[in-house]
Design a protein around this motif. Structure first.
Motif, PDB file in Angstrom:
ATOM      1  N   GLU A 288     -83.476 -44.540  69.565  1.00  0.00           N
ATOM      2  CA  GLU A 288     -84.357 -44.894  71.120  1.00  0.00           C
ATOM      3  C   GLU A 288     -85.783 -44.749  70.771  1.00  0.00           C
ATOM      4  OE1 GLU A 288     -81.798 -42.942  73.786  1.00  0.00           O
ATOM      5  OE2 GLU A 288     -83.334 -44.713  75.836  1.00  0.00           O
ATOM      6  N   PHE A 289     -86.297 -44.090  70.263  1.00  0.00           N
ATOM      7  CA  PHE A 289     -87.581 -43.901  70.296  1.00  0.00           C
ATOM      8  C   PHE A 289     -88.633 -44.284  69.132  1.00  0.00           C
ATOM      9  CE2 PHE A 289     -91.415 -42.052  71.433  1.00  0.00           C
ATOM     10  CZ  PHE A 289     -91.738 -41.158  72.396  1.00  0.00           C
ATOM     11  N   VAL A 290     -88.116 -45.142  68.737  1.00  0.00           N
ATOM     12  CA  VAL A 290     -88.134 -45.322  66.542  1.00  0.00           C
ATOM     13  C   VAL A 290     -87.914 -47.129  67.167  1.00  0.00           C
ATOM     14  CG1 VAL A 290     -88.315 -46.055  64.385  1.00  0.00           C
ATOM     15  CG2 VAL A 290     -88.124 -44.121  65.351  1.00  0.00           C
ATOM     16  N   ARG A 291     -87.451 -47.613  67.993  1.00  0.00           N
ATOM     17  CA  ARG A 291     -86.809 -48.543  68.434  1.00  0.00           C
ATOM     18  C   ARG A 291     -88.665 -49.034  69.210  1.00  0.00           C
ATOM     19  NH1 ARG A 291     -84.692 -50.671  71.742  1.00  0.00           N
ATOM     20  NH2 ARG A 291     -83.162 -52.588  70.792  1.00  0.00           N
ATOM     21  N   GLN A 292     -89.097 -48.232  69.703  1.00  0.00           N
ATOM     22  CA  GLN A 292     -90.138 -48.606  69.997  1.00  0.00           C
ATOM     23  C   GLN A 292     -91.566 -49.333  69.767  1.00  0.00           C
ATOM     24  OE1 GLN A 292     -91.589 -46.067  73.511  1.00  0.00           O
ATOM     25  NE2 GLN A 292     -90.060 -44.798  72.458  1.00  0.00           N
ATOM     26  N   PHE A 293     -91.625 -48.595  68.355  1.00  0.00           N
ATOM     27  CA  PHE A 293     -92.691 -48.984  67.316  1.00  0.00           C
ATOM     28  C   PHE A 293     -92.084 -49.948  66.083  1.00  0.00           C
ATOM     29  CE2 PHE A 293     -92.406 -44.141  68.556  1.00  0.00           C
ATOM     30  CZ  PHE A 293     -93.730 -43.960  68.769  1.00  0.00           C
ATOM     31  N   ALA A 294     -90.898 -50.567  66.355  1.00  0.00           N
ATOM     32  CA  ALA A 294     -90.325 -51.776  64.838  1.00  0.00           C
ATOM     33  C   ALA A 294     -91.690 -53.001  64.845  1.00  0.00           C
ATOM     34  CB  ALA A 294     -89.740 -52.346  65.848  1.00  0.00           C
ATOM     35  N   LEU A 295     -91.667 -53.686  63.923  1.00  0.00           N
ATOM     36  CA  LEU A 295     -92.941 -54.618  63.347  1.00  0.00           C
ATOM     37  C   LEU A 295     -92.006 -55.700  63.748  1.00  0.00           C
ATOM     38  CD1 LEU A 295     -95.157 -55.564  62.149  1.00  0.00           C
ATOM     39  CD2 LEU A 295     -93.911 -55.093  59.719  1.00  0.00           C
ATOM     40  N   ASP A 296     -89.739 -55.412  63.331  1.00  0.00           N
ATOM     41  CA  ASP A 296     -89.929 -57.075  63.752  1.00  0.00           C
ATOM     42  C   ASP A 296     -88.558 -56.333  64.210  1.00  0.00           C
ATOM     43  OD1 ASP A 296     -87.924 -58.888  64.241  1.00  0.00           O
ATOM     44  OD2 ASP A 296     -89.380 -59.561  62.192  1.00  0.00           O
ATOM     45  N   LEU A 297     -87.575 -56.290  65.262  1.00  0.00           N
ATOM     46  CA  LEU A 297     -86.782 -55.713  66.090  1.00  0.00           C
ATOM     47  C   LEU A 297     -85.167 -56.186  65.147  1.00  0.00           C
ATOM     48  CD1 LEU A 297     -85.881 -54.715  69.240  1.00  0.00           C
ATOM     49  CD2 LEU A 297     -85.684 -53.595  68.064  1.00  0.00           C
ATOM     50  N   SER A 298     -85.896 -57.415  64.516  1.00  0.00           N
ATOM     51  CA  SER A 298     -84.691 -58.830  63.634  1.00  0.00           C
ATOM     52  C   SER A 298     -84.038 -57.366  62.132  1.00  0.00           C
ATOM     53  CB  SER A 298     -84.718 -59.847  64.227  1.00  0.00           C
ATOM     54  OG  SER A 298     -85.757 -59.870  63.173  1.00  0.00           O
ATOM     55  N   LYS A 299     -85.145 -57.173  62.580  1.00  0.00           N
ATOM     56  CA  LYS A 299     -85.453 -56.680  60.797  1.00  0.00           C
ATOM     57  C   LYS A 299     -84.980 -54.973  60.795  1.00  0.00           C
ATOM     58  CE  LYS A 299     -88.157 -60.135  58.149  1.00  0.00           C
ATOM     59  NZ  LYS A 299     -89.270 -60.239  57.337  1.00  0.00           N
ATOM     60  N   LEU A 300     -84.944 -54.432  61.891  1.00  0.00           N
ATOM     61  CA  LEU A 300     -84.139 -52.336  61.376  1.00  0.00           C
ATOM     62  C   LEU A 300     -83.118 -52.778  61.155  1.00  0.00           C
ATOM     63  CD1 LEU A 300     -86.034 -51.267  64.388  1.00  0.00           C
ATOM     64  CD2 LEU A 300     -87.130 -50.812  62.075  1.00  0.00           C
ATOM     65  N   PRO A 301     -82.823 -51.562  60.549  1.00  0.00           N
ATOM     66  CA  PRO A 301     -81.009 -51.313  60.084  1.00  0.00           C
ATOM     67  C   PRO A 301     -80.531 -52.009  61.088  1.00  0.00           C
ATOM     68  CG  PRO A 301     -82.650 -49.878  59.281  1.00  0.00           C
ATOM     69  CD  PRO A 301     -83.479 -50.363  60.072  1.00  0.00           C
ATOM     70  N   GLN A 302     -78.944 -52.344  61.136  1.00  0.00           N
ATOM     71  CA  GLN A 302     -78.126 -52.987  62.236  1.00  0.00           C
ATOM     72  C   GLN A 302     -77.802 -51.857  63.356  1.00  0.00           C
ATOM     73  OE1 GLN A 302     -77.430 -56.023  61.639  1.00  0.00           O
ATOM     74  NE2 GLN A 302     -76.414 -55.874  63.845  1.00  0.00           N
ATOM     75  N   ALA A 303     -77.539 -50.053  62.921  1.00  0.00           N
ATOM     76  CA  ALA A 303     -77.692 -49.803  63.996  1.00  0.00           C
ATOM     77  C   ALA A 303     -78.942 -49.288  64.944  1.00  0.00           C
ATOM     78  CB  ALA A 303     -77.519 -48.195  63.805  1.00  0.00           C
ATOM     79  N   MET A 304     -80.220 -49.884  64.673  1.00  0.00           N
ATOM     80  CA  MET A 304     -80.983 -49.883  65.486  1.00  0.00           C
ATOM     81  C   MET A 304     -81.386 -50.622  66.028  1.00  0.00           C
ATOM     82  SD  MET A 304     -84.058 -47.748  63.459  1.00  0.00           S
ATOM     83  CE  MET A 304     -85.281 -47.269  64.628  1.00  0.00           C
ATOM     84  N   LYS A 305     -80.133 -52.160  65.929  1.00  0.00           N
ATOM     85  CA  LYS A 305     -81.261 -52.888  66.739  1.00  0.00           C
ATOM     86  C   LYS A 305     -80.664 -52.711  68.603  1.00  0.00           C
ATOM     87  CE  LYS A 305     -81.063 -55.606  63.190  1.00  0.00           C
ATOM     88  NZ  LYS A 305     -80.625 -56.793  62.225  1.00  0.00           N
TER      89      LYS A 305
END
Lengths: 299, 299
Positions: free
Chosen positions: B282-299
């Motif tokens: 939940e915390f790391v999501r805030q730092f996503a360069l591009d949310l759509s490219k994060l691993p499935q579980a993190m979107k």
């Protein structure tokens, strides 16, 4: 703004110049008192208030976890500071409070400070020769977790040291009083080096099958029955007490010899040593409980 | 007394109240300038001198390693302070200077401070879910060390994160000038997140046989050819820049997407993520360069 301000290792003057400036002018200052403590009477509150020249609001786990909205009240307009011994984001994280602040549109700043995680360098062991950190908690008659020993063994197999954080019990409900309908708390307890050593000694003296069964991987060609060999009563360990304070104490000895050392008041930590680099070795020798009992190479 | 005083993560006001008091009254103050740096012009020297209200002696590796007796001169009677960005005993240890002080009968005190080793908690990753720290150094045409990737893989197999410290080159002799008989230095260089990512991407894109041969252990039943699977161009990584400073920047993305990010000035660090706990996630999501490219579980 919500400021999470690290207080370092326990001396009230370990607060940074910037942290002091912010805490002095904040609207409210909370002092987190359940994961660690400052030196001095009453958990360091009077010393802290004297340095800041203002009062602080002692905060336990309940305040921080269940009353987050009270803490954040007004933080959108003024500054609210939460003071945390160590680094606010190490050992225990205050992620939850930060997430709530961000949800409420309150910006957050973290002022990092010393933590035992990096201060273990005071032993002369190199921080990049440490593996995963583990926590050792107080055993009860019915609850004796020992799965953390897997991590110690995994680290040892790779030649890595293990920092063990020792249990702290502050504001634990007193069950006997609770059953009589009274909400009282047990006196604070801090695990000592001797207690940690004796729990570890019991673990290494038992066959490792139980904890090896929950997913421990073993290097190829090394059958499970050989696993305990890397972690024995003779493994070199280091006990640490009050790191960074004037009466810091560090003792190095085989595990079996640390079960009855008296290292004085809290906080204590513990290291299980992996392979030692010659410079590490030279440094650790200074802390020997008994030089003649150190492994041959270190004498 | 010899004091080793940590300065924390780079803001001149990160020095502790105690450290400031000692440095102001010491006989001599050295400022170690080769393992890290303060923010501001000239490596932070003017800002530091303004805060202390006195001059400091900039010290490079040569001063600290070869002129230890100069540093210790008079420290038996008065106080000599050596200021070190970060924690004086983390990342790089100053063990040698301490050993020499003790040989000369000079007592030593260490004032710990924040280090990237524990400040990585700012990402929301839990410090006890990190394995061994590694260092990534600048590759040259003929020297391309990649054995550190073994440690990253070992950590990944255990589900652990890896903090990668990135190379710093300060006061490196200029070989061309040296061959002409002149002692000159190259301009300081600090490895960026993009440079680290591109070296790592090259490593994970190659067959792992070369580094697997120098003693890498593989879990039982897992043939060596499967090893690279745990560390791939899709592995989630986090780039960090200027942690703890007002313009701190944190970006989370698959390794392949970090090779051309621009995270601004030094210092940078890098994390290869292992398994993520839901709160970490939940915390790391805030730092996503591009949310759509994060691993499935993190979107």
């Amino acid at each position: 703004m919500l400021y999470l301000i690290g207080l370092g290792l326990g001396d009230v003057e370990d607060i940074s110049v910037r942290g002091l400036r912010i805490a002095r002018s904040a609207v409210r200052v909370y002092f987190e008192m359940y994961t660690s403590l400052l030196q001095g009477p009453d958990g360091g509150v009077p010393a802290l208030e004297a340095l800041l020249g203002r009062s602080v609001i002692p905060a336990d786990r309940e305040t921080l976890e269940e009353k987050a909205s009270d803490i954040l009240f007004g933080a959108g307009d003024g500054d609210v500071a939460v003071l945390v011994v160590g680094d606010p984001m190490a050992a225990t994280t205050h992620s939850d409070l930060i997430l709530r602040a961000r949800e409420a549109g309150v910006p957050v700043k973290i002022l990092h400070n010393a933590s035992i995680i990096s201060a273990v360098g005071c032993t002369g062991l190199q921080v990049y020769r440490f593996g995963a950190v583990v926590s050792i908690c107080f055993w009860t008659e019915s609850w004796r977790p020992r799965s953390f020993a897997q991590h110690v063994r995994e680290n040892l197999r790779r030649g890595l040291h293990t920092l063990c954080l020792l249990d702290i019990r502050v504001k634990e409900p007193d069950m006997t009083a609770l059953m009589r309908g009274r909400k009282e708390f047990e006196p604070p307890r801090f695990m000592t080096v001797a207690q940690a050593a004796s729990q570890l000694l019991e673990i290494v003296s038992q066959p490792p099958t139980a904890e090896a069964s929950d997913g421990e991987s073993t290097p190829e060609g090394e059958p499970t029955r050989d696993v305990p060999d890397c972690f024995t009563p003779d493994t070199l360990c280091i006990g640490l007490a009050r790191v960074g304070l004037p009466d810091e104490k560090i003792l190095a000895a085989p595990l079996r010899d640390l079960i009855d050392v008296d290292m004085g008041g809290p906080l204590h930590s513990f290291i299980v040593c992996g392979g030692l680099h010659p410079l590490e070795l030279e440094f650790v020798r200074q802390f020997a409980l008994d030089l003649s009992k150190l492994p041959q190479a270190m004498k």
